[in-house]
Design a protein around this motif. Sequence first.
Motif, PDB file in Angstrom:
ATOM      1  N   TYR A  77       0.731  -1.227   0.035  1.00 32.05           N
ATOM      2  CA  TYR A  77       0.012  -0.035  -0.026  1.00 32.05           C
ATOM      3  C   TYR A  77       0.819   1.255   0.164  1.00 32.05           C
ATOM      4  N   ASN A  78       0.287   2.069  -0.610  1.00 31.66           N
ATOM      5  CA  ASN A  78       0.900   3.695  -0.470  1.00 31.66           C
ATOM      6  C   ASN A  78       0.314   4.155   0.809  1.00 31.66           C
ATOM      7  N   ILE A  79       1.083   4.951   1.691  1.00 30.21           N
ATOM      8  CA  ILE A  79       0.641   5.376   2.933  1.00 30.21           C
ATOM      9  C   ILE A  79       0.712   6.843   2.816  1.00 30.21           C
ATOM     10  N   GLY A  80      -0.526   7.370   3.366  1.00 33.40           N
ATOM     11  CA  GLY A  80      -0.594   8.736   3.429  1.00 33.40           C
ATOM     12  C   GLY A  80      -0.522   9.281   4.942  1.00 33.40           C
ATOM     13  N   TRP A  81      -0.203  10.518   5.321  1.00 33.36           N
ATOM     14  CA  TRP A  81      -0.495  11.106   6.442  1.00 33.36           C
ATOM     15  C   TRP A  81      -1.336  12.380   6.336  1.00 33.36           C
ATOM     16  N   PHE A  82      -2.251  12.587   6.987  1.00 30.44           N
ATOM     17  CA  PHE A  82      -3.123  13.504   6.852  1.00 30.44           C
ATOM     18  C   PHE A  82      -3.268  14.488   8.314  1.00 30.44           C
ATOM     19  N   ARG A  83      -3.915  15.439   8.297  1.00 26.64           N
ATOM     20  CA  ARG A  83      -4.058  16.270   9.453  1.00 26.64           C
ATOM     21  C   ARG A  83      -5.297  17.108   9.408  1.00 26.64           C
ATOM     22  N   GLN A  84      -6.178  17.281  10.465  1.00 30.88           N
ATOM     23  CA  GLN A  84      -7.185  18.075  10.418  1.00 30.88           C
ATOM     24  C   GLN A  84      -7.444  19.035  11.573  1.00 30.88           C
ATOM     25  N   ALA A  85      -7.262  20.417  11.550  1.00 37.28           N
ATOM     26  CA  ALA A  85      -7.571  21.153  12.681  1.00 37.28           C
ATOM     27  C   ALA A  85      -8.856  21.575  12.839  1.00 37.28           C
ATOM     28  N   PRO A  86      -9.189  22.151  13.790  1.00 35.41           N
ATOM     29  CA  PRO A  86     -10.609  22.254  14.219  1.00 35.41           C
ATOM     30  C   PRO A  86     -11.103  23.293  13.310  1.00 35.41           C
ATOM     31  N   GLY A  87     -12.244  23.222  12.653  1.00 38.29           N
ATOM     32  CA  GLY A  87     -12.819  24.037  11.682  1.00 38.29           C
ATOM     33  C   GLY A  87     -12.257  23.866  10.465  1.00 38.29           C
ATOM     34  N   LYS A  88     -11.267  23.346  10.117  1.00 39.83           N
ATOM     35  CA  LYS A  88     -10.650  23.223   8.839  1.00 39.83           C
ATOM     36  C   LYS A  88     -10.943  21.886   8.064  1.00 39.83           C
ATOM     37  N   GLU A  89     -10.526  21.749   6.748  1.00 37.79           N
ATOM     38  CA  GLU A  89     -10.799  20.399   6.262  1.00 37.79           C
ATOM     39  C   GLU A  89      -9.419  19.559   6.325  1.00 37.79           C
ATOM     40  N   ARG A  90      -9.514  18.277   6.168  1.00 40.10           N
ATOM     41  CA  ARG A  90      -8.647  17.406   6.247  1.00 40.10           C
ATOM     42  C   ARG A  90      -7.507  17.675   5.274  1.00 40.10           C
ATOM     43  N   GLU A  91      -6.316  17.706   5.427  1.00 41.64           N
ATOM     44  CA  GLU A  91      -5.247  18.039   4.049  1.00 41.64           C
ATOM     45  C   GLU A  91      -4.240  16.993   4.137  1.00 41.64           C
ATOM     46  N   GLY A  92      -3.518  16.523   3.053  1.00 41.83           N
ATOM     47  CA  GLY A  92      -2.569  15.862   3.021  1.00 41.83           C
ATOM     48  C   GLY A  92      -1.206  16.363   3.607  1.00 41.83           C
ATOM     49  N   VAL A  93      -0.358  15.693   4.077  1.00 42.15           N
ATOM     50  CA  VAL A  93       0.747  16.382   4.809  1.00 42.15           C
ATOM     51  C   VAL A  93       1.948  15.677   4.032  1.00 42.15           C
ATOM     52  N   SER A  94       2.071  14.154   3.734  1.00 43.56           N
ATOM     53  CA  SER A  94       2.976  13.573   3.173  1.00 43.56           C
ATOM     54  C   SER A  94       2.509  12.289   2.811  1.00 43.56           C
ATOM     55  N   CYS A  95       3.065  11.512   1.894  1.00 43.96           N
ATOM     56  CA  CYS A  95       2.811  10.323   1.595  1.00 43.96           C
ATOM     57  C   CYS A  95       4.031   9.375   1.048  1.00 43.96           C
ATOM     58  N   VAL A  96       3.853   8.093   0.942  1.00 38.13           N
ATOM     59  CA  VAL A  96       4.801   7.310   0.671  1.00 38.13           C
ATOM     60  C   VAL A  96       4.480   6.207  -0.278  1.00 38.13           C
ATOM     61  N   ASP A  97       5.176   5.853  -1.276  1.00 36.93           N
ATOM     62  CA  ASP A  97       4.717   4.874  -2.227  1.00 36.93           C
ATOM     63  C   ASP A  97       5.343   3.260  -1.634  1.00 36.93           C
ATOM     64  N   VAL A  98       4.898   2.358  -2.279  1.00 35.53           N
ATOM     65  CA  VAL A  98       5.316   1.021  -1.747  1.00 35.53           C
ATOM     66  C   VAL A  98       6.834   0.937  -1.628  1.00 35.53           C
ATOM     67  N   SER A  99       7.630   1.296  -2.565  1.00 37.07           N
ATOM     68  CA  SER A  99       9.031   1.435  -2.489  1.00 37.07           C
ATOM     69  C   SER A  99       9.390   2.031  -1.406  1.00 37.07           C
ATOM     70  N   GLY A 100       9.064   3.248  -0.824  1.00 45.31           N
ATOM     71  CA  GLY A 100       9.492   3.893   0.110  1.00 45.31           C
ATOM     72  C   GLY A 100      10.540   5.139  -0.591  1.00 45.31           C
ATOM     73  N   LEU A 101      10.417   5.337  -2.022  1.00 47.07           N
ATOM     74  CA  LEU A 101      11.213   6.166  -2.661  1.00 47.07           C
ATOM     75  C   LEU A 101      10.701   7.427  -3.008  1.00 47.07           C
ATOM     76  N   ILE A 102       9.299   7.472  -3.233  1.00 48.74           N
ATOM     77  CA  ILE A 102       8.539   8.384  -3.816  1.00 48.74           C
ATOM     78  C   ILE A 102       7.782   8.927  -2.633  1.00 48.74           C
ATOM     79  N   THR A 103       8.227  10.258  -2.133  1.00 48.31           N
ATOM     80  CA  THR A 103       7.694  10.861  -0.944  1.00 48.31           C
ATOM     81  C   THR A 103       7.493  12.232  -1.034  1.00 48.31           C
ATOM     82  N   PRO A 104       6.291  12.463  -1.563  1.00 49.97           N
ATOM     83  CA  PRO A 104       5.905  14.192  -1.780  1.00 49.97           C
ATOM     84  C   PRO A 104       5.200  14.572  -0.313  1.00 49.97           C
TER      85      PRO A 104
END
Length: 125
Positions: free
Chosen positions: A32-59
Amino acid sequence: QVQLVESGGGLVQPGGSLRLSCAASGFTLGGYNIGWFRQAPGKEREGVSCVDVSGLITPYADSVKGRFAISRDNAKNTVYLQMNSLKPEDTAVYYCAASRRGIGGCLLPRLYDIWGQGTQVTISS
């Protein structure tokens, strides 16, 4: 039971560091690709970072580039988010999520199928 469990959140002062962990149970994170997200009170959930299955692609979101680092240890079935130079605006509930879709657009929450329950991160003096 398929689930993700986040840990490592807490209260730290500005400039401090935290390392979040995302552990999988009931399935193997390695496919699986794995993403980290965050959500502050009153705000939409936003993407923080993600990593592909190889671990080499990390936006990263622009707001965390140079401060956060994502990594994965497939042997431990765990993904990490190292957060340094934390700012008050980083305060949020942090979630990890898993997706089998392509890595393109991986900061978009709608692409993820499996979500953790979240861990609170509070940055305050």
